[in-house]
Enzyme design. Structure first.
Site, PDB file in Angstrom:
ATOM      1  N   TYR A 172      33.309  38.921  25.723  1.00  0.00           N
ATOM      2  CA  TYR A 172      33.885  39.016  26.997  1.00  0.00           C
ATOM      3  C   TYR A 172      35.138  39.894  26.528  1.00  0.00           C
ATOM      4  O   TYR A 172      35.487  40.039  25.507  1.00  0.00           O
ATOM      5  CB  TYR A 172      34.512  38.028  27.665  1.00  0.00           C
ATOM      6  CG  TYR A 172      35.719  36.953  27.072  1.00  0.00           C
ATOM      7  CD1 TYR A 172      36.996  37.515  26.994  1.00  0.00           C
ATOM      8  CD2 TYR A 172      35.560  36.087  25.843  1.00  0.00           C
ATOM      9  CE1 TYR A 172      38.165  36.719  26.629  1.00  0.00           C
ATOM     10  CE2 TYR A 172      36.457  35.213  25.412  1.00  0.00           C
ATOM     11  CZ  TYR A 172      37.744  35.837  25.735  1.00  0.00           C
ATOM     12  OH  TYR A 172      38.874  35.194  25.004  1.00  0.00           O
ATOM     13  N   CYS A 173      35.401  40.756  27.605  1.00  0.00           N
ATOM     14  CA  CYS A 173      36.763  41.477  27.452  1.00  0.00           C
ATOM     15  C   CYS A 173      37.383  41.698  28.878  1.00  0.00           C
ATOM     16  O   CYS A 173      36.886  40.866  29.850  1.00  0.00           O
ATOM     17  CB  CYS A 173      36.151  42.877  26.866  1.00  0.00           C
ATOM     18  SG  CYS A 173      34.870  43.752  27.861  1.00  0.00           S
ATOM     19  N   THR A 174      38.152  42.548  29.061  1.00  0.00           N
ATOM     20  CA  THR A 174      38.950  42.956  30.512  1.00  0.00           C
ATOM     21  C   THR A 174      38.071  42.931  31.625  1.00  0.00           C
ATOM     22  O   THR A 174      38.127  42.163  32.555  1.00  0.00           O
ATOM     23  CB  THR A 174      39.929  43.823  30.272  1.00  0.00           C
ATOM     24  OG1 THR A 174      40.873  43.567  29.279  1.00  0.00           O
ATOM     25  CG2 THR A 174      40.882  43.847  31.546  1.00  0.00           C
ATOM     26  N   ILE A 201      36.928  39.544  32.537  1.00  0.00           N
ATOM     27  CA  ILE A 201      37.909  38.573  32.842  1.00  0.00           C
ATOM     28  C   ILE A 201      38.269  38.748  34.481  1.00  0.00           C
ATOM     29  O   ILE A 201      38.478  37.862  35.124  1.00  0.00           O
ATOM     30  CB  ILE A 201      39.034  38.556  31.953  1.00  0.00           C
ATOM     31  CG1 ILE A 201      38.749  38.120  30.433  1.00  0.00           C
ATOM     32  CG2 ILE A 201      40.256  37.722  32.658  1.00  0.00           C
ATOM     33  CD1 ILE A 201      39.757  38.725  29.477  1.00  0.00           C
TER      34      ILE A 201
END
Length: 316
Positions: A172-174, A201
């Protein structure tokens, strides 16, 4: 009311410079500010503007069949989240230098509801693909984090999770863009069950209330960090100076340092917005105004002037 749009799309763009030119003009017409990257591999951007202007922008982008798969993550703000408009051509829409192509192979996309249902499974491991200062501000409970400054360093850290190859790995990342390449890279390194949080996110916060995300999410605009978790919010970042819980994300007032870090209000005032005494002694120390945000002041700047300046520099 203003909106903040976060988006990306991996899709071939045959003439990035020509596309950049038209796209820049579109943003000018719609009074948008922000940062947009155009590359042969696609489009990546974060822009802010009034609601009607953002609606018109989204409609214009989606009218191009190359961007059928593009999704906008939409947030609200009381004012512009940026001070300038930059539309640039670069080799990649997210700088990674990883030898992968997300259009050929990438991890399986999980929608926020699917991620929410899977994230606590004992056979699942969450892997954060963001930089130190980002996951230091907030991360999913139990997630693996790497001590890295940018995605280019991922190959140096893959060995740290090599023992987890029998697990379901969810990256996952922004906003999801880093995971397209990060998950592809893990697949190339022998990981078989690789997934990614689609939309990152930000989309998870919008569609799944951010459950299980501890702290705040670092964002690359004037807001610096935003709340994500509406179910069980916590604070995990601590003041760099005194160690007390703090969500105040700043840039060190020393221009030679400029580190992103958490600094409580009391320490910010006591130490002039610096992270160390050495930084505090910097002769070029910037005046601390309580925000810890030191963007260049756009004195006399307008997006139109910025555009004309770029055209002049190209003609030289």
């Amino acid at each position: 009311m203003y909106r903040v749009l976060l988006y990306y799309c991996y899709t071939p763009i045959a003439d990035p410079e020509a596309f950049r030119e038209k796209h820049h003009q579109l943003c000018l017409r719609l009074n948008l500010l922000g940062r947009i990257i155009v590359a042969p591999e696609g489009l990546n951007g974060t822009v802010s503007g009034l609601a009607d202007d953002c609606d018109a922008y989204m409609a214009a982008v989606k009218a191009d069949p190359r961007f059928d798969a593009l999704e906008f993550k939409i947030d609200t703000a009381e004012e512009h989240a940026f001070q300038k408009l930059h539309v640039r051509v670069k080799p990649e829409i997210v700088h990674s230098e990883l030898p992968v192509d997300p259009l050929v192979q990438t991890g399986i996309h999980l929608e926020p509801a699917e991620f929410r249902a899977l994230k606590n499974d004992p056979d699942v491991v969450l892997v954060d693909m963001r930089s130190n200062y980002e996951h230091g501000m907030g991360k999913f409970t139990g997630a693996v984090t790497f001590d890295m400054e940018n995605l280019r360093e991922l190959p140096d850290h893959v060995a740290e999770i090599a023992h987890l190859k029998d697990k379901k790995v969810i990256t996952y990342c922004t906003g999801g863009i880093k995971c397209e390449k990060a998950s592809a890279y893990l697949l190339s390194q022998g990981f078989e069950n690789v997934y990614q949080l689609h939309g990152g996110i930000i989309k998870y916060g919008i569609e799944a209330e951010g459950e299980g995300f501890d702290g705040q999410c670092y964002v690359f605009d004037n807001r610096l960090a935003v709340d994500v978790n509406k179910v069980n919010p916590t604070v995990i970042s601590t003041c760099h100076r005194c160690g007390t819980p703090s969500t105040r994300m700043i840039n060190c007032a020393s221009p030679a340092c400029n580190n992103h870090l958490a600094l409580c209000e009391a320490c910010g005032d006591a130490h002039a917005g610096t992270c160390t005494d050495a930084c505090k002694a910097d002769p070029l120390l910037r005046p601390y105004d309580g925000t810890g945000y030191y963007s260049k002041k756009p004195v006399g700047y307008t997006p139109e002037q910025g555009y004309r300046s770029r055209q002049r520099s190209k003609a030289v």
